[in-house]
Design a protein around this motif. Structure first.
Motif, PDB file in Angstrom:
ATOM      1  N   SER A  22      45.970  18.409  38.990  1.00  0.00           N
ATOM      2  CA  SER A  22      46.474  17.092  38.615  1.00  0.00           C
ATOM      3  C   SER A  22      47.919  16.909  39.061  1.00  0.00           C
ATOM      4  O   SER A  22      48.642  17.870  39.327  1.00  0.00           O
ATOM      5  CB  SER A  22      46.361  16.892  37.101  1.00  0.00           C
ATOM      6  OG  SER A  22      47.147  17.853  36.407  1.00  0.00           O
ATOM      7  N   ASN A  24      50.494  16.051  37.406  1.00  0.00           N
ATOM      8  CA  ASN A  24      51.480  16.654  36.503  1.00  0.00           C
ATOM      9  C   ASN A  24      51.382  18.172  36.447  1.00  0.00           C
ATOM     10  O   ASN A  24      52.149  18.817  35.727  1.00  0.00           O
ATOM     11  CB  ASN A  24      51.351  16.060  35.090  1.00  0.00           C
ATOM     12  CG  ASN A  24      49.977  16.317  34.466  1.00  0.00           C
ATOM     13  OD1 ASN A  24      49.214  17.179  34.906  1.00  0.00           O
ATOM     14  ND2 ASN A  24      49.645  15.555  33.438  1.00  0.00           N
ATOM     15  N   HIS A  26      49.139  20.067  35.153  1.00  0.00           N
ATOM     16  CA  HIS A  26      48.604  20.636  33.916  1.00  0.00           C
ATOM     17  C   HIS A  26      47.105  20.904  33.969  1.00  0.00           C
ATOM     18  O   HIS A  26      46.611  21.774  33.247  1.00  0.00           O
ATOM     19  CB  HIS A  26      48.881  19.692  32.737  1.00  0.00           C
ATOM     20  CG  HIS A  26      50.325  19.492  32.450  1.00  0.00           C
ATOM     21  ND1 HIS A  26      50.806  18.465  31.663  1.00  0.00           N
ATOM     22  CD2 HIS A  26      51.415  20.196  32.843  1.00  0.00           C
ATOM     23  CE1 HIS A  26      52.114  18.535  31.587  1.00  0.00           C
ATOM     24  NE2 HIS A  26      52.503  19.576  32.307  1.00  0.00           N
ATOM     25  N   LEU A  27      46.378  20.172  34.807  1.00  0.00           N
ATOM     26  CA  LEU A  27      44.919  20.197  34.753  1.00  0.00           C
ATOM     27  C   LEU A  27      44.330  20.638  36.081  1.00  0.00           C
ATOM     28  O   LEU A  27      44.892  20.381  37.140  1.00  0.00           O
ATOM     29  CB  LEU A  27      44.379  18.809  34.392  1.00  0.00           C
ATOM     30  CG  LEU A  27      44.941  18.149  33.132  1.00  0.00           C
ATOM     31  CD1 LEU A  27      44.458  16.710  33.034  1.00  0.00           C
ATOM     32  CD2 LEU A  27      44.562  18.940  31.895  1.00  0.00           C
ATOM     33  N   ASP A  40      42.536  23.146  31.261  1.00  0.00           N
ATOM     34  CA  ASP A  40      43.971  23.122  31.042  1.00  0.00           C
ATOM     35  C   ASP A  40      44.530  24.412  31.637  1.00  0.00           C
ATOM     36  O   ASP A  40      44.153  25.514  31.230  1.00  0.00           O
ATOM     37  CB  ASP A  40      44.286  23.046  29.543  1.00  0.00           C
ATOM     38  CG  ASP A  40      45.773  22.977  29.269  1.00  0.00           C
ATOM     39  OD1 ASP A  40      46.452  24.025  29.443  1.00  0.00           O
ATOM     40  OD2 ASP A  40      46.272  21.913  28.897  1.00  0.00           O
ATOM     41  N   LYS A  42      47.528  25.873  31.669  1.00  0.00           N
ATOM     42  CA  LYS A  42      48.407  26.726  30.862  1.00  0.00           C
ATOM     43  C   LYS A  42      47.626  27.518  29.827  1.00  0.00           C
ATOM     44  O   LYS A  42      47.801  28.728  29.680  1.00  0.00           O
ATOM     45  CB  LYS A  42      49.474  25.875  30.173  1.00  0.00           C
ATOM     46  CG  LYS A  42      50.518  26.688  29.428  1.00  0.00           C
ATOM     47  CD  LYS A  42      51.618  25.799  28.866  1.00  0.00           C
ATOM     48  CE  LYS A  42      52.670  26.626  28.144  1.00  0.00           C
ATOM     49  NZ  LYS A  42      53.761  25.769  27.585  1.00  0.00           N
ATOM     50  N   SER A  43      46.735  26.849  29.093  1.00  0.00           N
ATOM     51  CA  SER A  43      45.973  27.539  28.040  1.00  0.00           C
ATOM     52  C   SER A  43      44.715  28.205  28.575  1.00  0.00           C
ATOM     53  O   SER A  43      44.111  29.023  27.883  1.00  0.00           O
ATOM     54  CB  SER A  43      45.591  26.544  26.947  1.00  0.00           C
ATOM     55  OG  SER A  43      44.667  25.578  27.438  1.00  0.00           O
ATOM     56  N   GLU A  74      46.516  10.406  33.966  1.00  0.00           N
ATOM     57  CA  GLU A  74      45.755  10.964  35.080  1.00  0.00           C
ATOM     58  C   GLU A  74      44.320  10.435  35.083  1.00  0.00           C
ATOM     59  O   GLU A  74      43.649  10.432  34.052  1.00  0.00           O
ATOM     60  CB  GLU A  74      45.723  12.493  34.991  1.00  0.00           C
ATOM     61  CG  GLU A  74      47.094  13.160  35.074  1.00  0.00           C
ATOM     62  CD  GLU A  74      47.543  13.384  36.510  1.00  0.00           C
ATOM     63  OE1 GLU A  74      46.784  13.061  37.435  1.00  0.00           O
ATOM     64  OE2 GLU A  74      48.666  13.892  36.697  1.00  0.00           O
ATOM     65  N   THR A 303      51.850  25.349  43.099  1.00  0.00           N
ATOM     66  CA  THR A 303      50.675  25.965  42.482  1.00  0.00           C
ATOM     67  C   THR A 303      49.522  25.911  43.470  1.00  0.00           C
ATOM     68  O   THR A 303      49.292  24.883  44.111  1.00  0.00           O
ATOM     69  CB  THR A 303      50.293  25.232  41.182  1.00  0.00           C
ATOM     70  OG1 THR A 303      51.411  25.221  40.297  1.00  0.00           O
ATOM     71  CG2 THR A 303      49.118  25.911  40.498  1.00  0.00           C
TER      72      THR A 303
END
Length: 365
Positions: A22, A24, A26-27, A40, A42-43, A74, A303
């Protein structure tokens, strides 16, 4: 090793054809023979999605995340092998991803590529779509999730493999078999310019700011070209010569300073765009094809996500790496404690000592 492994995801059964990080950062979305899956990053938790119709809509072939100029929300857009284009957005109520619009395009041929840009005034999304039957379509997704057609054109000989919006109201189309690069007007689809790369294009990525694009040449690696050039290669990023010609995805990273591409030997290659040298290889697997990748630059961090086809019905492994390429620049600047009172006093003392020495020499000599 600059890039560090952030996550290893293995809950996806079947082959993955599309990865998308994504905007941002995050996804992660991945799609293939078993539909769409969302994580997700991070998690490392899988997120809930309402899209569960992959059996009737076909294998997912491509995916992109999009945001409008009026909101950072998003929206995931993906295409399938049976010509469906689907949009997902996170629900405010329960935070799950819900389908907001779905449409089957044309005669239902495979959607081979997608690109997006936001319209500055209305806050709409404009989506460019390429399909296996040599069609390029541009659609608008309105703020209230209504999907409307802008135009549809059939290319003469070109099956689109990749598509990208240009800065100057154009669309770049990259041909799979003929190696043609066609620039269309994004208002009506009229051809503005056409050049040939003289090779098969397994995949293509565009960096508008650098004015370049890179393709998987399906022979000895990846080749860089200028967007407004004459079709002559700038340089080639060589990998091991493949035993079988299979398309491999390629992307830019680190603000266009590096080229990232897959391989058939289990590695993800990272090249210096200017020199063509291999900066690093990321170990995705001991052997095998690394066909699908995705990159995202955000706040000085690049990333990279990669995956390989799963044998049979086995689990597919997705790996995610990251490198903070802007940290070095920040560390080179003086810290906030550099100009402390004690340091200033020490520097003044040294300056006074130097001045006193100069005065002494001038008087006595």
């Amino acid at each position: 090793q600059r890039y560090k492994l952030l996550a290893r995801l293995t809950s996806y059964s079947g082959t993955v054809h599309a990865l998308a990080i994504s905007n941002n950062g995050h996804l992660l979305a991945c799609g293939g023979t078993e539909g769409i899956k969302l994580w997700d990053i991070k998690s490392r938790k899988e997120l809930t999605s309402s899209s569960h119709h992959h059996e009737s809509r076909g294998t997912i072939s491509c995916a992109v995340w999009a945001t409008t100029t009026k909101t950072a929300e998003e929206t995931l857009c993906y295409g399938t092998g049976l010509g469906y284009i689907i949009f997902l957005r996170r629900s405010v109520a329960d935070k799950t991803f819900q389908e907001i619009s779905t449409k089957r395009l044309g005669s239902g041929f495979e959607i081979t590529c997608l690109s997006w840009r936001s319209t500055p005034s209305e806050g709409n999304l404009r989506i460019a779509v390429g399909t296996r039957d040599k069609m390029i379509q541009v659609l608008t997704l309105s703020a209230n999730s209504q999907l409307q057609s802008v135009f549809a054109v059939r290319l003469e000989n070109t099956v689109p493999k990749s598509v990208a919006f240009a800065d100057n109201r154009g669309i770049y189309v990259f041909g799979l078999y003929d190696g043609n690069v066609i620039k269309l007007r994004d208002e009506d689809g009229d051809t503005v310019r056409e050049i040939s790369c003289n090779s098969v294009i397994g995949h293509a990525a565009v960096h508008l700011k650098r004015g370049v694009f890179v393709v998987d040449n399906a022979t000895d690696g990846f080749t860089l070209y200028r967007l407004e050039g004459d079709g002559e290669p700038v340089r080639t990023f060589a990998t091991a010569v493949p035993t079988v010609s299979v398309p491999k995805q390629v992307a830019f990273g680190e603000e266009g300073k590096v080229v990232v591409g897959g391989s058939e030997n289990g590695l993800v290659y990272i090249f210096d765009r200017k020199t063509g040298q291999i900066l690093e290889t990321l170990h995705h697997a001991d052997t095998g094809l690394v066909q699908t990748i995705s990159t995202r630059d955000l706040h000085g961090r690049c990333t990279i996500a990669s995956t390989s086809p799963a044998p049979g019905r086995g689990k597919t492994t997705i790996k995610i790496w990251a490198y903070d390429y802007a940290v070095q620049k920040v560390s080179e600047a003086p810290s906030k404690d550099y100009w402390s009172l004690s340091r200033i006093l020490m520097m003044l003392t040294r300056l006074l000592a130097l001045v006193s020495m100069i005065v002494f020499l001038l008087i006595n000599y």
